[in-house]
Design a protein around this motif. Sequence first.
Motif, PDB file in Angstrom:
ATOM      1  N   GLY A 196       0.932  -1.219   0.097  1.00 45.13           N
ATOM      2  CA  GLY A 196      -0.014   0.086  -0.001  1.00 45.13           C
ATOM      3  C   GLY A 196       0.888   1.030   0.154  1.00 45.13           C
ATOM      4  N   MET A 197       0.458   2.310   0.319  1.00 44.11           N
ATOM      5  CA  MET A 197       1.145   3.720   0.242  1.00 44.11           C
ATOM      6  C   MET A 197       2.295   3.617   1.334  1.00 44.11           C
ATOM      7  N   LEU A 209       6.318  -7.681   0.275  1.00 39.42           N
ATOM      8  CA  LEU A 209       5.415  -8.993   0.340  1.00 39.42           C
ATOM      9  C   LEU A 209       4.111  -8.533   0.187  1.00 39.42           C
ATOM     10  N   GLY A 240      -0.005  -9.619  -0.563  1.00 40.43           N
ATOM     11  CA  GLY A 240      -0.829 -10.721  -0.946  1.00 40.43           C
ATOM     12  C   GLY A 240      -1.687 -10.665  -2.181  1.00 40.43           C
ATOM     13  N   GLY A 268      -1.606  -0.915  -4.056  1.00 45.78           N
ATOM     14  CA  GLY A 268      -2.297   0.321  -3.708  1.00 45.78           C
ATOM     15  C   GLY A 268      -3.054   0.049  -2.569  1.00 45.78           C
ATOM     16  N   ALA A 310      -9.820   5.547  -1.208  1.00 43.45           N
ATOM     17  CA  ALA A 310      -9.398   6.877  -1.291  1.00 43.45           C
ATOM     18  C   ALA A 310      -9.851   7.836  -2.490  1.00 43.45           C
ATOM     19  N   ARG A 315     -10.646  11.739  -1.918  1.00 41.38           N
ATOM     20  CA  ARG A 315     -10.197  13.167  -1.838  1.00 41.38           C
ATOM     21  C   ARG A 315      -8.710  13.313  -1.162  1.00 41.38           C
ATOM     22  N   THR A 358       2.841  -3.133   7.615  1.00 39.06           N
ATOM     23  CA  THR A 358       2.000  -2.068   7.113  1.00 39.06           C
ATOM     24  C   THR A 358       0.491  -2.464   7.170  1.00 39.06           C
ATOM     25  N   VAL A 418      -6.383  -6.933  10.074  1.00 38.01           N
ATOM     26  CA  VAL A 418      -5.774  -8.273   9.513  1.00 38.01           C
ATOM     27  C   VAL A 418      -4.741  -8.567  10.613  1.00 38.01           C
ATOM     28  N   TYR A 436     -22.163   6.791  -1.021  1.00 36.23           N
ATOM     29  CA  TYR A 436     -20.839   6.370  -0.199  1.00 36.23           C
ATOM     30  C   TYR A 436     -21.442   6.321   1.278  1.00 36.23           C
ATOM     31  N   ALA A 479     -12.690  -0.226   7.057  1.00 30.94           N
ATOM     32  CA  ALA A 479     -12.234   0.769   5.723  1.00 30.94           C
ATOM     33  C   ALA A 479     -10.961   1.410   6.284  1.00 30.94           C
ATOM     34  N   GLY A 507      -6.900   7.555   8.471  1.00 27.66           N
ATOM     35  CA  GLY A 507      -7.835   7.477   7.140  1.00 27.66           C
ATOM     36  C   GLY A 507      -7.473   8.322   6.256  1.00 27.66           C
ATOM     37  N   ALA A 548      -0.565   7.260   5.588  1.00 22.84           N
ATOM     38  CA  ALA A 548      -0.061   5.951   5.231  1.00 22.84           C
ATOM     39  C   ALA A 548       1.478   6.205   4.745  1.00 22.84           C
TER      40      ALA A 548
END
Length: 490
Positions: A51-52, A71, A73, A78, A98, A100, A305, A310, A382, A435, A470, A475
């Motif tokens: 991810g970021m 690594l 999955g 992203g 994501a 905005r 991260t 998880v 949303y 989320a 969020g 991140a």
Amino acid sequence: MKSNQSRRNFLRLSALSAGFAITHPLSALSVHDTWNKKRGKPQKVLILGAGMAGMSAALELIKLGHEVIILEGQSRAGGRIRTLREPFPEGLYADMGAARIPEDHEWTMKYIKEYDLQLQLFNPVEGDYIHLMKGKRIRYNSQSPASLDNYPVNLTSEELNMGWTGISTAPFQELVAKLGDPKAMDWPPQSISGYDAYSLKEFLKQSGYSSEIADLLMIGWETKLGMDMSILEVMRELSLSFGAPRYKIVGGNDLLPTRMAGALSDHIQYGSKVLSIEQSENDVVVHVSKNEQNKKFTADRVICTFPLPVIKKMEFMKTLSREKQRAINELTYWDLSRTVIQVSDRYWKKDNLNGFAATDRPMEIWDPNYELDSKRGLIAAYAKNDDSQLMDGWSDKERLDFASGQVNKAFPGLMDHFEGGFTKCWKEDPWALGAHSIGTRNQMTDLLPHLIKQEGRIYFAGEHASAYHGWIQGAIESGNRAAKEINSLE
Ligand SMILES: Cc1cc2nc3c(=O)[nH]c(=O)nc-3n(C[C@H](O)[C@H](O)[C@H](O)COP(=O)(O)OP(=O)(O)OC[C@H]3O[C@@H](n4cnc5c(N)ncnc54)[C@H](O)[C@@H]3O)c2cc1C
């Protein structure tokens, strides 16, 4: 989180708080920090998650000459930035995660610039917006907010006279003056930690204001959980970003992680599901399942991260300190779902509406491609916590029917142009299981410092391990912070 207009109002709040900010030694890493000019002792680093957070850490460590493997999955990079293009026709697309990017999120902006991506205002300047409250449809536009008299809430005549600007600044001024540096990792300071027990409504009430001001400020986000957010999380959000205009990346927000992943192609091992992590005095071993085979990777250091829901399910949780386990177990996550509906005609435009609305369901609605000329279009619904949870266990059709019903209330006539759609519930995504994080009452004071602390050879990054819960910004900042921690090892 708030309407376009109230966001603009919060600009004042941000400006006010900036005047009181102090530099703090434990402050979040600044984009101007020059730590990455000099390499520390070379390290072999495994980064868990592309991810970021993971990719920004990798890019900085690789530049300095550390040995890095990521690594991941999934078969893509992203994580919670995901753009849907197929099967939409005519170049239409929608961001399912994501959406905005605030102008003052300097970490995000730094990478957007580095990867040469173009930005477009997220909210249109043209056309009217809709607020839907207790069944009442209220129109306003980007130049002038609707008068507070139009809203079905009980405010005193004095509050009504204050207007949007007044109700979104006056109740908070005293607290803003005491905020200190909300980016500090040991924020909030002792002097305001007592406020952590207050929600927005309770805070307004105890400050002598009508608690229904919260219903207005939270329109689009007025869930039980939204209302249970610690006033300190609300204040931190406001002072860190809420006034700034917001943007989206032209072509879809996933272009940013896709370009970063391109630069890291020799370093990312896709389809590698991390099963367990073990550390000894000398190294860390990560066990992975790849192509139905188990593999083992060894490194000097690991940056984890993964989103907290998880980590919570992994055996390795039990090897962490008690404080870390409690922080991982307790920090609250939003349940968010986005339904994207394809329409044969952007019919709302005929009535000078721009396809943007916020409701007290709670839901936000937007036209993700408002800047495109095409007649055919998409409209995104949303759903936040309570409404997102309502959809648990529903079929795709039931979800689509529900979202369509809500869109139709804001923009009547949907079914005449309806062509189909999709829903993404982030809680059901096995790589996220939620989320994003959010500090609810009493969580700000004692959980946050433990989320970022390293445990032996394992370092932690991700939006949850930052001051920007969020946000992509959190991140990236946390990825750079973890990379800095590893690079500074003697
Ligand atoms: C609905 C929604 C709306 C949002 N809106 C905005 C917004 O408007 N603006 C904004 O800036 N941010 C927004 N965000 C937040 C933003 O998307 C996140 O803060 C950011 O993308 C998180 O990055 P990360 O690297 O911390 O985590 P992630 O992106 O979740 O990356 C973690 C990675 O770990 C991988 N992984 C997980 N488990 C395993 C495993 N066992 N083995 C191997 N790999 C694994 C995942 O596949 C993922 O790639 C939103 C998020 C959501 C869900």
